[in-house]
Design a protein around this motif. Structure first.
Motif, mmCIF file in Angstrom:
data_model
loop_
_atom_site.group_PDB
_atom_site.id
_atom_site.type_symbol
_atom_site.label_atom_id
_atom_site.label_comp_id
_atom_site.label_asym_id
_atom_site.label_seq_id
_atom_site.Cartn_x
_atom_site.Cartn_y
_atom_site.Cartn_z
ATOM 1 N N PHE A 89 0.830 -1.220 0.000
ATOM 2 C CA PHE A 89 0.000 0.000 0.000
ATOM 3 C C PHE A 89 0.856 1.259 0.000
ATOM 4 O O PHE A 89 0.443 2.290 -0.550
ATOM 5 C CB PHE A 89 -0.940 -0.018 1.211
ATOM 6 N N ALA A 90 2.050 1.197 0.600
ATOM 7 C CA ALA A 90 2.949 2.359 0.556
ATOM 8 C C ALA A 90 3.407 2.616 -0.877
ATOM 9 O O ALA A 90 3.452 3.778 -1.329
ATOM 10 C CB ALA A 90 4.147 2.112 1.465
ATOM 11 N N LEU A 91 3.745 1.546 -1.609
ATOM 12 C CA LEU A 91 4.156 1.717 -3.006
ATOM 13 C C LEU A 91 2.995 2.225 -3.854
ATOM 14 O O LEU A 91 3.181 3.050 -4.751
ATOM 15 C CB LEU A 91 4.675 0.377 -3.551
ATOM 16 N N MET A 92 1.767 1.721 -3.562
ATOM 17 C CA MET A 92 0.591 2.219 -4.282
ATOM 18 C C MET A 92 0.371 3.698 -3.999
ATOM 19 O O MET A 92 0.020 4.479 -4.883
ATOM 20 C CB MET A 92 -0.654 1.419 -3.861
ATOM 21 N N ARG A 93 0.599 4.097 -2.738
ATOM 22 C CA ARG A 93 0.389 5.506 -2.363
ATOM 23 C C ARG A 93 1.392 6.422 -3.063
ATOM 24 O O ARG A 93 1.091 7.581 -3.353
ATOM 25 C CB ARG A 93 0.541 5.626 -0.841
ATOM 26 N N MET A 94 2.591 5.890 -3.375
ATOM 27 C CA MET A 94 3.609 6.708 -4.045
ATOM 28 C C MET A 94 3.572 6.536 -5.560
ATOM 29 O O MET A 94 4.406 7.095 -6.265
ATOM 30 C CB MET A 94 5.002 6.330 -3.514
ATOM 31 N N SER A 95 2.612 5.721 -6.043
ATOM 32 C CA SER A 95 2.513 5.469 -7.477
ATOM 33 C C SER A 95 2.034 6.717 -8.214
ATOM 34 O O SER A 95 1.396 7.607 -7.642
ATOM 35 C CB SER A 95 1.544 4.303 -7.704
ATOM 36 N N SER A 96 2.336 6.748 -9.518
ATOM 37 C CA SER A 96 1.847 7.868 -10.337
ATOM 38 C C SER A 96 0.415 7.638 -10.799
ATOM 39 O O SER A 96 -0.188 8.520 -11.403
ATOM 40 C CB SER A 96 2.766 8.056 -11.556
ATOM 41 N N SER A 97 -0.146 6.447 -10.510
ATOM 42 C CA SER A 97 -1.519 6.138 -10.921
ATOM 43 C C SER A 97 -2.506 6.734 -9.911
ATOM 44 O O SER A 97 -2.453 6.390 -8.713
ATOM 45 C CB SER A 97 -1.720 4.622 -11.001
ATOM 46 N N PRO A 98 -3.417 7.595 -10.344
ATOM 47 C CA PRO A 98 -4.405 8.167 -9.412
ATOM 48 C C PRO A 98 -5.291 7.097 -8.781
ATOM 49 O O PRO A 98 -5.673 7.218 -7.611
ATOM 50 C CB PRO A 98 -5.222 9.120 -10.289
ATOM 51 N N LEU A 99 -5.622 6.053 -9.551
ATOM 52 C CA LEU A 99 -6.489 4.992 -9.017
ATOM 53 C C LEU A 99 -5.794 4.265 -7.862
ATOM 54 O O LEU A 99 -6.396 4.061 -6.795
ATOM 55 C CB LEU A 99 -6.842 3.999 -10.132
ATOM 56 N N LEU A 100 -4.528 3.868 -8.072
ATOM 57 C CA LEU A 100 -3.802 3.158 -7.021
ATOM 58 C C LEU A 100 -3.616 4.044 -5.784
ATOM 59 O O LEU A 100 -3.743 3.577 -4.650
ATOM 60 C CB LEU A 100 -2.446 2.688 -7.547
ATOM 61 N N ARG A 101 -3.319 5.313 -6.013
ATOM 62 C CA ARG A 101 -3.158 6.240 -4.873
ATOM 63 C C ARG A 101 -4.465 6.376 -4.100
ATOM 64 O O ARG A 101 -4.487 6.382 -2.869
ATOM 65 C CB ARG A 101 -2.698 7.621 -5.365
ATOM 66 N N ALA A 102 -5.582 6.451 -4.826
ATOM 67 C CA ALA A 102 -6.888 6.618 -4.181
ATOM 68 C C ALA A 102 -7.257 5.375 -3.367
ATOM 69 O O ALA A 102 -7.752 5.471 -2.234
ATOM 70 C CB ALA A 102 -7.962 6.918 -5.227
ATOM 71 N N VAL A 103 -7.019 4.180 -3.959
ATOM 72 C CA VAL A 103 -7.344 2.933 -3.255
ATOM 73 C C VAL A 103 -6.510 2.817 -1.980
ATOM 74 O O VAL A 103 -7.012 2.453 -0.901
ATOM 75 C CB VAL A 103 -7.110 1.719 -4.186
ATOM 76 N N SER A 104 -5.212 3.113 -2.095
ATOM 77 C CA SER A 104 -4.337 3.029 -0.929
ATOM 78 C C SER A 104 -4.770 4.021 0.153
ATOM 79 O O SER A 104 -4.832 3.684 1.341
ATOM 80 C CB SER A 104 -2.888 3.316 -1.357
#
Length: 287
Positions: A89-104
């Motif tokens: 979830f930390a990697l998702m939060r730092m991702s450039s994808s808005p969807l992954l950041r939102a889910v995290s």
């Protein structure tokens, strides 16, 4: 200045006596602390209500040792699964994808907002929502189904609840470690042609771990004590087990001391491990 003029000055300077700075209130405060410690020790030894013989009888009691083992197992499961999920979830939060950041972000928000005891009760009663869990093609046919009560017994529900709760906190700890490393260092490493894998393991990770380890150790120690919440599932962890024993024999204080002893022992071992891990990752900055 002549030698005859300087001679008296040197004699005067040598005659000056160096007086160390005195700290009278420090001595007074130390004396007060010593007296309080002596009083506490005296009370522990002389107060018969502590009932040390009963403490000695139960501190290595078989059911207590089994409860200690279960507490360690729940802590290990909660921490290992929690930090693996938290890193994802930390990697998702730092991702450039808005969807992954939102889910995290949503996951961290929900699981940090809901109390742990409430989450445990939810997972414990999951069978009320779903009698069976089916495995197959999403929105298509299922290949096989398993009863929820069989798939998630109380121990699995406790481990699941602790892990998912811990993952939310671990995600923020891991993320804080990575963002604490100056981006300029990665840019400089890339400019020097250092491969990305080597950048991560030789430059980013050691520095991030200096931030992650102290906070992670706090979470692990908190998890050891947090496992006592699973008493609501009637799982015989340490706190639940001493409750069962003192309900039968009425020796409340010595049994609480037994639980205190084991919690102190486990957290002390973890603190020693933390010291050596911090020292390992702090080799480059020690003076």
């Amino acid at each position: 200045m002549s030698t005859a003029t300087r001679a008296p000055e040197v004699e005067e300077e040598s005659a000056l006596r160096v007086v160390p700075v005195r700290h009278p209130w420090r001595w007074v405060f130390s004396a007060v602390v010593l007296v309080l410690l002596a009083m506490a020790g005296h009370a522990l030894v002389t107060n018969t209500a502590f009932d040390w013989p009963t403490f000695a009888d139960y501190v290595f009691y078989p059911s207590v040792l089994e409860a200690v083992l279960l507490t360690i197992e729940l802590t290990a499961l909660g921490i290992v699964i929690g930090f693996v999920l938290g890193t994802v979830f930390a990697l998702m939060r730092m991702s450039s994808s808005p969807l992954l950041r939102a889910v995290s972000w949503a996951y961290i928000w929900i699981f940090r907002s809901v109390p742990l005891i409430l989450q445990l009760l939810f997972w414990y009663n999951l069978a009320i929502l779903y009698n069976q869990l089916s495995f197959g093609i999403p929105f298509g046919p299922s290949f096989f189904s398993v009863g929820t009560q069989d798939l998630i017994p109380p121990l699995a529900a406790a481990a699941l609840g602790l892990s998912l709760h811990q993952a939310a906190y671990s995600a923020e700890i891991v993320r804080s470690g990575f963002i604490s490393v100056d981006a300029g260092q990665r840019e400089a490493a890339a400019a020097l042609g250092i491969p990305r894998r080597r950048q991560f393991f030789r430059i980013v990770l050691p520095q991030a771990m200096r931030t992650i380890v102290p906070a992670a150790a706090n979470e692990i120690i908190g998890m050891v004590k947090g496992t006592s919440v699973v008493y609501i599932m009637a799982l015989p962890e340490l706190f639940y087990q001493v409750q069962v024993i003192y309900t039968r024999n009425g020796r409340v204080i010595p049994l609480l001391l037994v639980a205190t002893f084991w919690y102190l022992l486990i957290t002390s071992v973890l603190s020693i491990v933390q010291h050596y891990v911090e020292r390992h990752y702090g080799k480059g900055v020690r003076r």
